[in-house]
Design an enzyme around this catalytic site. Structure first.
Site, PDB file in Angstrom:
ATOM      1  N   GLY A  26      84.081  90.749   3.859  1.00 25.67           N
ATOM      2  CA  GLY A  26      85.199  91.497   4.415  1.00 25.67           C
ATOM      3  C   GLY A  26      86.396  91.360   3.500  1.00 25.67           C
ATOM      4  O   GLY A  26      86.253  91.156   2.296  1.00 25.67           O
ATOM      5  N   CYS A  27      87.575  91.448   4.066  1.00 26.75           N
ATOM      6  CA  CYS A  27      88.800  91.362   3.281  1.00 26.75           C
ATOM      7  C   CYS A  27      88.841  90.076   2.464  1.00 26.75           C
ATOM      8  O   CYS A  27      88.707  88.987   3.018  1.00 26.75           O
ATOM      9  CB  CYS A  27      90.005  91.433   4.218  1.00 26.75           C
ATOM     10  SG  CYS A  27      91.580  91.211   3.378  1.00 26.75           S
ATOM     11  N   PHE A  28      89.029  90.201   1.161  1.00 27.40           N
ATOM     12  CA  PHE A  28      88.999  89.001   0.320  1.00 27.40           C
ATOM     13  C   PHE A  28      90.164  88.057   0.591  1.00 27.40           C
ATOM     14  O   PHE A  28      90.096  86.877   0.270  1.00 27.40           O
ATOM     15  CB  PHE A  28      88.839  89.308  -1.168  1.00 27.40           C
ATOM     16  CG  PHE A  28      89.728  90.363  -1.765  1.00 27.40           C
ATOM     17  CD1 PHE A  28      91.042  90.555  -1.388  1.00 27.40           C
ATOM     18  CD2 PHE A  28      89.214  91.188  -2.761  1.00 27.40           C
ATOM     19  CE1 PHE A  28      91.846  91.525  -1.970  1.00 27.40           C
ATOM     20  CE2 PHE A  28      90.003  92.164  -3.358  1.00 27.40           C
ATOM     21  CZ  PHE A  28      91.323  92.330  -2.963  1.00 27.40           C
ATOM     22  N   TRP A  29      91.243  88.535   1.191  1.00 30.91           N
ATOM     23  CA  TRP A  29      92.355  87.639   1.529  1.00 30.91           C
ATOM     24  C   TRP A  29      91.872  86.490   2.416  1.00 30.91           C
ATOM     25  O   TRP A  29      92.308  85.360   2.260  1.00 30.91           O
ATOM     26  CB  TRP A  29      93.439  88.388   2.298  1.00 30.91           C
ATOM     27  CG  TRP A  29      94.231  89.377   1.542  1.00 30.91           C
ATOM     28  CD1 TRP A  29      94.175  89.658   0.204  1.00 30.91           C
ATOM     29  CD2 TRP A  29      95.227  90.238   2.089  1.00 30.91           C
ATOM     30  NE1 TRP A  29      95.070  90.648  -0.109  1.00 30.91           N
ATOM     31  CE2 TRP A  29      95.732  91.021   1.044  1.00 30.91           C
ATOM     32  CE3 TRP A  29      95.724  90.425   3.372  1.00 30.91           C
ATOM     33  CZ2 TRP A  29      96.723  91.970   1.230  1.00 30.91           C
ATOM     34  CZ3 TRP A  29      96.709  91.377   3.563  1.00 30.91           C
ATOM     35  CH2 TRP A  29      97.202  92.136   2.497  1.00 30.91           C
ATOM     36  N   CYS A  30      90.967  86.817   3.351  1.00 34.43           N
ATOM     37  CA  CYS A  30      90.491  85.809   4.309  1.00 34.43           C
ATOM     38  C   CYS A  30      89.350  84.962   3.766  1.00 34.43           C
ATOM     39  O   CYS A  30      88.944  83.996   4.414  1.00 34.43           O
ATOM     40  CB  CYS A  30      90.044  86.486   5.600  1.00 34.43           C
ATOM     41  SG  CYS A  30      91.412  87.147   6.559  1.00 34.43           S
TER      42      CYS A  30
END
Length: 190
Positions: A26-30
């Protein structure tokens, strides 16, 4: 040869044997913070992989038309942390039953996948996926793909270590996403 401006620690690190692990979750930030805090993890870089566009930008990838996944690439010291241990960190960060994205991030760029760099990594990834399938945690099939590593393109600098650079935005986004509730209900205490 050591250059005059290199620190001793940097030279020692360059001389160590390292491996790479590449995951889409999913979102690489997380996906950075869960790996970033373990001994033996040298770096966690947000980026793009798996698609057909060379040197993609965030704007291109978020359209879902490049074939790329948002990924993190982890460089680690296998004498300190094993690939199996890194897989054990990976699985509880994701919903492995969702092929349409992750949590509130929808689209092909947010699907889950393990990109293996060696045959040994492939075998360990397949065994870990089978473990998750047999665990009984999920009523739906595990759809996380196990794929050969493709070229990795680091994301733009503003996406690197986002949880440190923009903690307020990171926490708000993570809270809204539903990721933490999912992790608590499917992974913690089980």
């Amino acid at each position: 040869m050591v250059k005059w401006h290199q620190k001793k620690e940097d030279v020692l690190q360059l001389n160590k044997r390292t491996e790479k692990a590449t995951f889409a979750g999913g979102c690489f930030w997380c996906m950075v913070k869960p790996f970033d805090q373990w001994d033996g993890v040298i770096s966690v870089t947000s980026g793009y992989s798996g698609g057909h566009v060379k040197n993609p930008t965030y704007e291109q990838v978020k359209t879902g038309t490049t074939g790329h996944y948002e990924v993190v690439q982890i460089v680690f010291d296998p004498d300190v942390i094993t690939y199996k241990q890194i897989l054990d960190i990976y699985w509880p960060q994701i919903d492995p039953t969702d092929d349409g994205g992750q949590f509130h991030d929808r689209g092909s760029q947010y699907r889950t996948a393990i990109f293996y760099h060696t045959e040994a990594q492939k075998q360990l990834a397949e065994a870990s996926k089978e473990e998750v399938e047999k665990s009984g945690r999920f009523s739906k099939p595990i759809v996380t793909k196990i794929l050969p590593a493709k070229p990795f393109y680091p994301a733009e600098e503003n996406h690197q270590q986002f949880y440190k650079k923009n903690p307020k935005v990171y926490h708000e986004d993570r809270m809204k996403s539903g990721r933490d509730e999912f992790i608590r209900s499917h992974w913690e205490g089980k």
